[in-house]
Design an enzyme around this catalytic site. Sequence first.
Site, mmCIF file in Angstrom:
data_model
loop_
_atom_site.group_PDB
_atom_site.id
_atom_site.type_symbol
_atom_site.label_atom_id
_atom_site.label_comp_id
_atom_site.label_asym_id
_atom_site.label_seq_id
_atom_site.Cartn_x
_atom_site.Cartn_y
_atom_site.Cartn_z
ATOM 1 N N HIS A 76 0.824 -1.223 0.000
ATOM 2 C CA HIS A 76 0.000 0.000 0.000
ATOM 3 C C HIS A 76 0.855 1.269 0.000
ATOM 4 O O HIS A 76 0.511 2.273 0.618
ATOM 5 C CB HIS A 76 -0.957 0.041 1.194
ATOM 6 C CG HIS A 76 -2.007 -1.021 1.189
ATOM 7 N ND1 HIS A 76 -3.301 -0.798 0.773
ATOM 8 C CD2 HIS A 76 -1.967 -2.326 1.531
ATOM 9 C CE1 HIS A 76 -3.998 -1.916 0.888
ATOM 10 N NE2 HIS A 76 -3.211 -2.865 1.339
ATOM 11 N N ASN A 148 -10.517 -2.351 2.759
ATOM 12 C CA ASN A 148 -10.242 -2.350 1.319
ATOM 13 C C ASN A 148 -11.522 -2.019 0.556
ATOM 14 O O ASN A 148 -12.609 -1.983 1.133
ATOM 15 C CB ASN A 148 -9.750 -3.729 0.866
ATOM 16 C CG ASN A 148 -8.248 -3.911 1.093
ATOM 17 O OD1 ASN A 148 -7.524 -2.962 1.352
ATOM 18 N ND2 ASN A 148 -7.797 -5.142 0.973
HETATM 19 C C1 HEM Z 1 -2.420 -10.839 7.728
HETATM 20 C C2 HEM Z 1 -2.800 -10.060 6.726
HETATM 21 C C3 HEM Z 1 -2.201 -8.700 6.501
HETATM 22 C C4 HEM Z 1 -0.991 -8.201 6.883
HETATM 23 C C5 HEM Z 1 0.089 -8.902 7.678
HETATM 24 C C6 HEM Z 1 -0.922 -6.838 6.395
HETATM 25 C C7 HEM Z 1 0.153 -6.000 6.559
HETATM 26 C C8 HEM Z 1 0.211 -4.694 6.164
HETATM 27 C C9 HEM Z 1 1.329 -3.819 6.360
HETATM 28 C C10 HEM Z 1 2.638 -4.224 7.026
HETATM 29 C C11 HEM Z 1 0.999 -2.601 5.872
HETATM 30 C C12 HEM Z 1 1.843 -1.346 5.864
HETATM 31 C C13 HEM Z 1 1.405 -0.451 6.999
HETATM 32 C C14 HEM Z 1 2.237 0.786 7.171
HETATM 33 O O1 HEM Z 1 3.419 0.799 6.809
HETATM 34 O O2 HEM Z 1 1.695 1.781 7.715
HETATM 35 C C15 HEM Z 1 -0.335 -2.697 5.374
HETATM 36 C C16 HEM Z 1 -1.045 -1.657 4.833
HETATM 37 C C17 HEM Z 1 -2.386 -1.738 4.566
HETATM 38 N N1 HEM Z 1 -3.192 -2.862 4.612
HETATM 39 FE FE1 HEM Z 1 -2.643 -4.689 5.146
HETATM 40 N N2 HEM Z 1 -2.080 -6.540 5.735
HETATM 41 C C18 HEM Z 1 -2.887 -7.656 5.782
HETATM 42 C C19 HEM Z 1 -4.138 -7.787 5.271
HETATM 43 C C20 HEM Z 1 -4.934 -6.722 4.917
HETATM 44 C C21 HEM Z 1 -6.353 -6.765 4.727
HETATM 45 C C22 HEM Z 1 -7.238 -8.010 4.891
HETATM 46 C C23 HEM Z 1 -6.747 -5.504 4.430
HETATM 47 C C24 HEM Z 1 -8.135 -4.993 4.183
HETATM 48 C C25 HEM Z 1 -9.128 -5.331 4.967
HETATM 49 C C26 HEM Z 1 -5.574 -4.652 4.427
HETATM 50 C C27 HEM Z 1 -5.567 -3.295 4.185
HETATM 51 C C28 HEM Z 1 -4.463 -2.488 4.268
HETATM 52 C C29 HEM Z 1 -4.494 -1.074 3.994
HETATM 53 C C30 HEM Z 1 -5.704 -0.262 3.588
HETATM 54 C C31 HEM Z 1 -3.193 -0.608 4.177
HETATM 55 C C32 HEM Z 1 -2.714 0.823 3.959
HETATM 56 C C33 HEM Z 1 -2.985 1.655 5.187
HETATM 57 C C34 HEM Z 1 -2.624 3.095 4.924
HETATM 58 O O3 HEM Z 1 -3.195 3.674 3.987
HETATM 59 O O4 HEM Z 1 -1.758 3.631 5.631
HETATM 60 N N3 HEM Z 1 -4.489 -5.429 4.723
HETATM 61 N N4 HEM Z 1 -0.793 -3.994 5.542
#
Ligand code: HEM
Length: 508
Positions: A76, A148
């Site tokens: 992201h 999402n």
């Molecule tokens: C075990 C599953 C998941 C892991 C380990 C994971 C891990 C991560 C990590 C490490 C980041 C970066 C965060 C940052 O640097 O601030 C991220 C961002 C993000 N993830 Fe996940 N994610 C997973 C599943 C999901 C799912 C299921 C969704 C949606 C429901 C999702 C939505 C997002 C979004 C929207 C961001 C961006 C947040 C922002 O705009 O700062 N992720 N994710």
Amino acid sequence: MSLTTPFRLTATALAVGVMSMSVHAADLTRDNGAAVGDNQNSQTAGANGPVLLQDVHLLQKLQRFDRERIPERVVHARGTGAHGEFTASADLSDLTVASLFTPGKTTPVFVRFSSVVHGNHSPETLRDPRGFATKFYTADGNWDLVGNNFPTFFIRDAIKFPDMVHAFKPDPDKNYGTDKTLFDFFSHVPEATRTLTQLFSNYGTPATYRHMDGSSVHAYKFVNAQGEYNYVKFNWKSQQGVKNHDPKEAERVQGKDFNHMSRDLITAINAGDYPKWDLYVQIIKPEDLDKFEYNPLDATKIWPDVPEKKVGTMVLNKNPANIFQETEQVAMAPANTIPGIEPSEDRLLQGRMFSYADTQMYRLGANHQLLPINQPKVAVNSNNQDGAHNTGARTGEVNYEPSRMQPKPQPAVARYSQLPLEGSTQQQKIYKEQNFKQAGELYRSFSRKEKADLIATLGGALAGAEDEAKHHMLSFFYKADADYGKGLTKVAKGDLSRVQALAAKLQD
Ligand code: HEM
């Protein structure tokens, strides 16, 4: 420079109660607040001599430039943010002690939309799920709903997430992604069938962020004043409607403006055309959890048979003044819960409870919650202390708890809810996987054109998979819907009888 002109009050000056009276608001300064005399010519030893180490302005300018980058988000990375507010329309006090759900109550928010796979500045036209993350600055502390645009996810257990992301991202020996490695991984992941169907449909190329719905994907728990809990899913519905690009349009936009999603949002807000989303909740009582043919705590599933209730509306009405300080430094984390909202037992969500706050400690530092964009609007009174870049204003001698000198009341409604448990520790798949049914339903919900676009796009991608992986993938889509599987097999040049034989071995 005049000594009588108005002075500038910086955030730091405010915090420490110091004001500089010697510098005009428009004067260029060094980071210590001292005026810069010449920003165009370095200080040199005479006309032909070398540049001097004592030119502290030059040194600082280069040092600061050398350190402009922080690690980008591991996923992201490409995003765009906006400020706004959420106004509640329903009283949910029977379900949750979270006070933002009081009719008429307005809560400030910051939203960050994003794509997933590629780096910051990558084209927004690329096929991807889109992030829809909202920070609610509530009167009970910050609550982040990190969702999402798709209502389901590819996997249901956090242990698979790093492998899945490696498969999506550029191959380590090439620095570009291939369908070969992507489908090599996913041919082992039948639970991804619905979400892959959505990804390769026109929903994978949304027209704008304004024309996108959002979803929590996971179930969370609402907890009321009696400590009773219910499972809840959150869904955002765009008042602008939903618009996607078909493959032709996506290609046209890609050649014209690959920042189209950020540009659209920023332009609309600047023009006063503020986008709005209604928030809906779906509720399942704990005693009903086993009554469904699927597992409601499986992030690869929607809850098609659970009614939705509208609980409020969000408007985005202000663009960030500085993208780095706001959109890039915002730290959205599922761990930012408030009393009345807790994680469910969803295995994917449980991993996320750790992963975001952890990566943010690395990406932004241990004190990232002190950054203005992340600061709660309520007083923070934890005993967490020190660490790099601490800009807090802690005072006093009691930095522990309990204390008779400074007792800290702990309201009963803020206690975690209790979950009855039995059994032994285990490493097993969930019951009721039901990997294909909702994928077939999604496919059949598409119009003729949407189906044709999906088959052309996904079939074309599957043609790039290795033979064995391709046939396993095709069997998943065939199992979801026979016509869908046949269409893809034709485009991907697969062997239909092999696909049918593999599909016959798959469990419903
Ligand atoms: C075990 C599953 C998941 C892991 C380990 C994971 C891990 C991560 C990590 C490490 C980041 C970066 C965060 C940052 O640097 O601030 C991220 C961002 C993000 N993830 Fe996940 N994610 C997973 C599943 C999901 C799912 C299921 C969704 C949606 C429901 C999702 C939505 C997002 C979004 C929207 C961001 C961006 C947040 C922002 O705009 O700062 N992720 N994710």
